[in-house]
Design an enzyme around this catalytic site. Sequence first.
Site, PDB file in Angstrom:
ATOM      1  N   HIS A 255      -0.447  -2.868  28.174  1.00  0.00           N
ATOM      2  CA  HIS A 255      -0.193  -4.039  27.324  1.00  0.00           C
ATOM      3  C   HIS A 255      -1.092  -5.183  27.751  1.00  0.00           C
ATOM      4  CE1 HIS A 255       2.008  -7.078  25.056  1.00  0.00           C
ATOM      5  NE2 HIS A 255       2.432  -6.049  24.353  1.00  0.00           N
ATOM      6  N   ASP A 307       6.787   0.948  22.319  1.00  0.00           N
ATOM      7  CA  ASP A 307       6.566   2.097  21.431  1.00  0.00           C
ATOM      8  C   ASP A 307       6.882   3.422  22.099  1.00  0.00           C
ATOM      9  OD1 ASP A 307       5.681   0.705  19.129  1.00  0.00           O
ATOM     10  OD2 ASP A 307       3.869   0.209  20.240  1.00  0.00           O
TER      11      ASP A 307
HETATM   12  C1  LIG Z   1      -2.186  -2.008  24.487  1.00  0.00           C
HETATM   13  C2  LIG Z   1      -3.660  -1.930  24.843  1.00  0.00           C
HETATM   14  C3  LIG Z   1      -4.487  -1.864  23.566  1.00  0.00           C
HETATM   15  C4  LIG Z   1      -4.003  -3.205  25.628  1.00  0.00           C
HETATM   16  O1  LIG Z   1      -5.391  -3.202  25.808  1.00  0.00           O
HETATM   17  P1  LIG Z   1      -6.090  -4.137  26.875  1.00  0.00           P
HETATM   18  O2  LIG Z   1      -5.333  -5.408  27.042  1.00  0.00           O
HETATM   19  O3  LIG Z   1      -7.507  -4.275  26.500  1.00  0.00           O
HETATM   20  O4  LIG Z   1      -5.943  -3.237  28.166  1.00  0.00           O
HETATM   21  P2  LIG Z   1      -6.186  -3.648  29.680  1.00  0.00           P
HETATM   22  O5  LIG Z   1      -7.314  -4.612  29.785  1.00  0.00           O
HETATM   23  O6  LIG Z   1      -4.904  -4.065  30.303  1.00  0.00           O
HETATM   24  O7  LIG Z   1      -6.601  -2.257  30.350  1.00  0.00           O
HETATM   25  C5  LIG Z   1      -6.754  -2.199  31.757  1.00  0.00           C
HETATM   26  C6  LIG Z   1      -7.221  -0.819  32.144  1.00  0.00           C
HETATM   27  O8  LIG Z   1      -6.214   0.133  31.815  1.00  0.00           O
HETATM   28  C7  LIG Z   1      -6.711   1.097  30.911  1.00  0.00           C
HETATM   29  N1  LIG Z   1      -5.660   1.387  29.979  1.00  0.00           N
HETATM   30  C8  LIG Z   1      -4.950   0.499  29.244  1.00  0.00           C
HETATM   31  N2  LIG Z   1      -4.043   1.155  28.527  1.00  0.00           N
HETATM   32  C9  LIG Z   1      -4.184   2.466  28.806  1.00  0.00           C
HETATM   33  C10 LIG Z   1      -3.513   3.625  28.378  1.00  0.00           C
HETATM   34  N3  LIG Z   1      -2.521   3.543  27.487  1.00  0.00           N
HETATM   35  N4  LIG Z   1      -3.909   4.816  28.868  1.00  0.00           N
HETATM   36  C11 LIG Z   1      -4.905   4.888  29.763  1.00  0.00           C
HETATM   37  N5  LIG Z   1      -5.581   3.821  30.215  1.00  0.00           N
HETATM   38  C12 LIG Z   1      -5.215   2.619  29.735  1.00  0.00           C
HETATM   39  C13 LIG Z   1      -7.913   0.450  30.265  1.00  0.00           C
HETATM   40  O9  LIG Z   1      -8.800   1.408  29.759  1.00  0.00           O
HETATM   41  C14 LIG Z   1      -8.470  -0.316  31.446  1.00  0.00           C
HETATM   42  O10 LIG Z   1      -9.044   0.638  32.319  1.00  0.00           O
HETATM   43  P3  LIG Z   1     -10.315   0.284  33.225  1.00  0.00           P
HETATM   44  O11 LIG Z   1      -9.938  -0.936  34.002  1.00  0.00           O
HETATM   45  O12 LIG Z   1     -10.499   1.521  34.044  1.00  0.00           O
HETATM   46  O13 LIG Z   1     -11.418   0.029  32.239  1.00  0.00           O
HETATM   47  C15 LIG Z   1      -3.937  -0.708  25.745  1.00  0.00           C
HETATM   48  O14 LIG Z   1      -3.123  -0.752  26.869  1.00  0.00           O
HETATM   49  C16 LIG Z   1      -3.738   0.600  24.999  1.00  0.00           C
HETATM   50  O15 LIG Z   1      -4.660   1.069  24.343  1.00  0.00           O
HETATM   51  N6  LIG Z   1      -2.543   1.217  25.097  1.00  0.00           N
HETATM   52  C17 LIG Z   1      -2.267   2.446  24.377  1.00  0.00           C
HETATM   53  C18 LIG Z   1      -1.824   2.122  22.954  1.00  0.00           C
HETATM   54  C19 LIG Z   1      -0.477   1.493  22.888  1.00  0.00           C
HETATM   55  O16 LIG Z   1       0.463   1.973  23.489  1.00  0.00           O
HETATM   56  N7  LIG Z   1      -0.374   0.406  22.130  1.00  0.00           N
HETATM   57  C20 LIG Z   1       0.894  -0.285  21.894  1.00  0.00           C
HETATM   58  C21 LIG Z   1       0.888  -1.627  22.522  1.00  0.00           C
HETATM   59  S1  LIG Z   1       2.484  -2.380  22.374  1.00  0.00           S
END
Ligand SMILES: CC(C)(COP(=O)(O)OP(=O)(O)OC[C@H]1O[C@@H](n2cnc3c(N)ncnc32)[C@H](O)[C@@H]1OP(=O)(O)O)[C@@H](O)C(=O)NCCC(=O)NCCS
Length: 370
Positions: A255, A307
């Site tokens: 998140h 979710d």
């Molecule tokens: C929600 C989301 C889009 C937030 O994106 P964001 O703020 O850009 O993510 P972050 O900057 O916190 O990510 C930090 C790290 O964790 C990784 N990461 C984040 N969510 C991840 C996931 N669900 N699975 C694997 N890796 C994940 C990123 O790739 C990043 O990795 P790195 O540092 O090695 O490059 C992202 O966590 C995601 O894609 N989650 C899966 C989809 C989901 O569940 N969405 C519903 C949100 S309520």
Amino acid sequence: MAEILRAPKGLDGVAVADTTIAKSDTDGTLIYRGYAIKDLFEKSTFEESTYLILYGRLPTKGELEEFEAKLRRYSMVPHNVYDIVRAIPNEAHQMDVLRTAVSGLGATEGGISSEEQELSIIAQMPALVANCYRLNQGMEPAEPDASLSLCANYLYMLTGKKPSSFEAWTFERMLILYLEHDLNASAFTVRVVASTLADIYSACTAGLAALKGPLHGGANEAAMQMLLKIGSAGNARSYVQETLAKREKIMGFGHRIYKTVDPRSQLAKKLLKELLEKQGKGLESYKLCEAVENAVWEFKRLPSNVDFYAAPIFMTLGIPIETFTPIFASSRTVGWVAHYNEQLMDNRIYRPDAIYIGNKGLNYVPLDER
Ligand SMILES: CC(C)(COP(=O)(O)OP(=O)(O)OC[C@H]1O[C@@H](n2cnc3c(N)ncnc32)[C@H](O)[C@@H]1OP(=O)(O)O)[C@@H](O)C(=O)NCCC(=O)NCCS
């Protein structure tokens, strides 16, 4: 020329508006209009929390009754919207169908005030979600049962089965958790559309488009598909390890704001356990979720988000997977309407800038000389 500020990728940490609607915090808390999500989850109803988000305060008994009556009055979907839905191919994704239906509603409903338009979208969403799916499956639109509450009726239209009071209560808890979440991608989209002074139907259609994506609302459907693929708790650790090694995402995790805990996820987790215990069907799906959750924390230090636990709850309630994201959208419409109105209270059109890094000064070559 004024100096241009470069915002971080994804606008991470950038505030673009003031809001009094909701606040999610890095400490793992969420408030709607000042009230903790846990309190609303435990004590409120969908209609009461909707009123709170729309009007900024809890209603009196009389105000709530009047509001509930209004929602009932506006809940009938115009039949020509279903004619539009009938023309969509059966293979279409349910979010595409719902987005088209809401857009169709905007082209259909005329001569009502903007407040009536807003209540009408919110009130019609349950029937739209259920009936877009039913029409897609070759069934006729469901007739609402006037003896049931809004949420019980919604669940009934989705499953075709009268829910127990605990099932209806559980479903209502999930709708409360999904109502609003400050400036997420779809709320921001809605505010951008509002800032152009376009109507609420246009803004919600755009909100639906943004919510469809698997990084946003599409995650509950994607999480369910993933849980079905993993199958059992024993497979969870290796699945998570292998998926992360391929640098793929684990759906329902991570998140932008919550880095250690999403309060909605923890409330939903407890709810899933209660639901399974009530149904007496065993805790297999709960154990599977927990094993995935532990493994993602072990390997990547990412918390589950709302979710992740919404998916098995909806599944246990007998709701079709195709409608998981539309259900999220139906509830979030309340937040979108509140953001739409808040944007208009102090509006300036959103018009950011971009740093041009493309070519300049190229000579145009006529087509037959290329
Ligand atoms: C929600 C989301 C889009 C937030 O994106 P964001 O703020 O850009 O993510 P972050 O900057 O916190 O990510 C930090 C790290 O964790 C990784 N990461 C984040 N969510 C991840 C996931 N669900 N699975 C694997 N890796 C994940 C990123 O790739 C990043 O990795 P790195 O540092 O090695 O490059 C992202 O966590 C995601 O894609 N989650 C899966 C989809 C989901 O569940 N969405 C519903 C949100 S309520």
